[in-house]
Scaffold this active site. Structure first.
Site, short mmCIF file in Angstrom:
data_model
loop_
_atom_site.label_atom_id
_atom_site.label_comp_id
_atom_site.label_asym_id
_atom_site.label_seq_id
_atom_site.Cartn_x
_atom_site.Cartn_y
_atom_site.Cartn_z
N LYS A 182 9.61 12.28 4.80
CA LYS A 182 9.45 10.90 5.25
C LYS A 182 9.70 10.93 6.76
O LYS A 182 10.84 10.97 7.21
CB LYS A 182 10.50 10.03 4.54
CG LYS A 182 10.13 8.57 4.36
CD LYS A 182 9.93 7.81 5.64
CE LYS A 182 11.19 7.52 6.39
NZ LYS A 182 10.97 6.87 7.70
N GLU A 257 21.57 16.93 10.36
CA GLU A 257 21.52 17.25 11.80
C GLU A 257 21.56 15.92 12.53
O GLU A 257 20.59 15.15 12.48
CB GLU A 257 20.23 18.00 12.14
CG GLU A 257 20.10 19.35 11.47
CD GLU A 257 21.08 20.37 11.98
OE1 GLU A 257 21.68 20.16 13.06
OE2 GLU A 257 21.26 21.39 11.30
#
Ligand code: NAD
Length: 495
Positions: A182, A257
């Protein structure tokens, strides 16, 4: 794949090897941050499309892709590397039009991207387990298998969508997993084109599926989907916390991250021209919109005036403008919400009494989403020093000795990256070890390679991307114990 084009384009979802409309039939427009104009129509996928894509990824995992050997996966990945290089210009232009990044940066980034796939192709056929001496080796023989975790849900941000997807995709393909990605609603186009290119290069249908969507419910649906086995997220710390909660609720693996507020520590013995260059690269390249932006300059008090003067002189000379032109050094901020956010930080810094050494305002000559490269002199407790701006804003302040430099560098909840500038080799390594961050550069900045782990301490994330260990994030370890004697044992005791 079509050649680079300036024409208006349409991007659908990419599921099971085919471009398809969203179930709802809805679309949204993607804006070019340089022109301010819509340049593409994007399919507005939602939770129902995520569900279809996850099922396609599951079928590919249990089917053609899951049946391939590591050698076969490696061969596909080498073809992918060639296909990315062949299409680098087309993909770079899509990212420039979506996010305002410089064409010259994106061409370089995309020409180098194939290296990630060849690097991890080299690991795909070496995913070996261990033989393990059992407690009673006459009776039992033990070995381990390293098996793919399954379907990965990848969620990416708007800066460098293909690089940040590749940090996930290359190791997960090597491991034998499949993926639903996505991309950000602010830069979705290149990921759709990328999936098409990879499929044409031999990636079987369903291995990489792309669901674009305007609403955050699309990402939420992917993070929480029970058909997903692992979630790999890159984005802000606030969103990462929500994504992690959704993944953990399903007892799924998760890597995050996240953001950063990375320090550049400059000692008095440093080459100040090189340090100024590194500071410029760290915070003004990509308009400061990088997770690893070196947004805190912590400089020894004896060289502060000289270094700040060099940085300000370079910052004032940065050529802002059309990201597709070769001479441009800084493009616009990538989208209006981010532009408003950066201006909000600058207003806050002024209100808190910080000194604006240069910039600090929109570039009125260009209009649009351009903000001038900004250097702010501020005390370490100010908001501009503490929070991630994600824009072209450097906060500078001083230290008096090494211990203080390290303490200031570590006075942050983040820990993604940082740099130390000094000619003293002993001090360089001491400080590199002492600063709590996932990557430290010594006399350099913003160098990322496929074979060095990348990730963060603290609020900057969980897990590492890149390097050989990143494949482990997409593997499960299985223990197999074999009975050797053929005899039967007391059923009520272990071993
Ligand atoms: P963001 O967190 O707003 O969005 C990231 C992605 O998450 C997007 O695709 C978004 O649509 C999706 N999303 C938003 N809400 C969600 C939810 N509730 N559930 C699931 N998905 C959701 O981040 P951004 O503004 O796109 O990117 C900028 C941030 O990314 C910065 O903080 C930057 O530091 C960080 N970043 C980190 C790295 C890294 O490697 N550490 C790299 C690049 C960017």
């Amino acid at each position: 794949m079509a050649p680079p084009s300036s024409a208006y384009e349409t991007f659908k979802l990419f599921i099971n090897g085919e471009t398809v409309d969203a179930v709802s039939g809805k679309t949204f427009a993607s804006l070019n941050p340089y022109t301010g104009q819509p340049w593409a129509t994007i399919a507005d996928g939602g939770p129902e499309d995520i569900d279809i894509a996850v099922r396609a990824a599951r079928a590919a995992f249990e089917g053609e892709w899951g049946a391939k050997s590591g050698f076969e996966r490696a061969a596909v990945m080498r073809n992918i590397a060639d296909a990315i290089s062949a299409n680098a210009e087309r993909l770079a232009l899509l990212e420039v039009r979506d996010s305002g990044k410089l064409m010259r940066e994106m061409i370089g980034q995309l020409k180098g991207l194939g290296t990630w796939y060849t690097y991890y192709a080299g690991l795909a056929d070496k995913l070996e387990g261990k033989t393990v001496p059992a407690l009673n080796p006459q009776t039992y023989f033990g070995y381990t298998l390293r098996q793919p975790v399954g379907v990965v849900g990848a969620i990416t941000p708007w800066n460098s969508p293909l690089l940040l997807l590749t940090f996930k995709l290359a190791p997960l393909l090597a491991a034998g997993c499949t993926c639903v990605v996505k991309p950000s609603e602010h830069s979705p186009a290149s990921t759709v084109a990328f999936a098409q290119i990879l499929t044409e290069a031999g990636l079987p249908p369903g291995v990489l599926n792309v669901v674009t969507g305007w609403d955050r419910s699309t990402g939420e649906a992917l993070a929480a989907h029970q058909g997903v086995d692992k979630v790999a997220f890159t984005g802000s710390t606030a969103t990462g916390a929500k994504v992690a909660q959704a993944a953990v609720a399903n007892i799924n693996k998760v890597t995050l991250e996240l953001g950063g507020k990375s320090p550049q520590i400059v000692f008095p013995d440093a080459d100040l021209d090189a340090a100024a260059n590194g500071v410029i690269a760290g915070v003004f390249a990509a308009t400061g919109q990088t997770c690893m932006a070196g947004s805190r300059l912590i400089v020894h008090e004896s060289v502060k005036d000289e270094l700040v003067a060099k940085v300000v002189e370079r910052a004032n000379a940065i050529k802002q403008g059309d990201p597709t032109e070769a001479g441009t050094e800084m493009g616009p901020v990538a989208n209006r919400p981010q532009y408003e956010k950066v201006l909000g930080f600058l207003a806050g810094a002024k209100a808190e009494g910080a000194t604006i050494a240069c910039g600090g305002e929109p570039n009125a000559d260009l209009g649009g989403l351009f903000i001038r490269p900004t250097v702010v002199l501020a005390d370490p407790e100010k908001t501009i020093v503490r929070e991630e701006v994600f824009g072209p804003v450097l906060a500078a302040y001083t230290f008096t000795d090494e211990d203080e430099a390290v303490a200031l560098a570590n006075d942050t909840p983040y820990g993604l990256a940082g740099a130390v500038w000094t000619k003293d080799v002993h001090r360089a390594h001491r400080v590199a070890a002492a600063v709590r961050a996932g990557t430290i550069w010594i006399n350099a900045y913003r160098v990322v390679t496929p074979n060095m782990p990348f990730g963060g301490f603290g609020l900057s994330g969980i897990g590492r991307e890149n390097g050989t260990d990143a494949v482990d994030e997409y593997l499960e370890n299985k223990s197999v114990l074999v009975e050797l004697t053929g005899g039967s044992r007391d059923p009520f005791t272990m071993g």
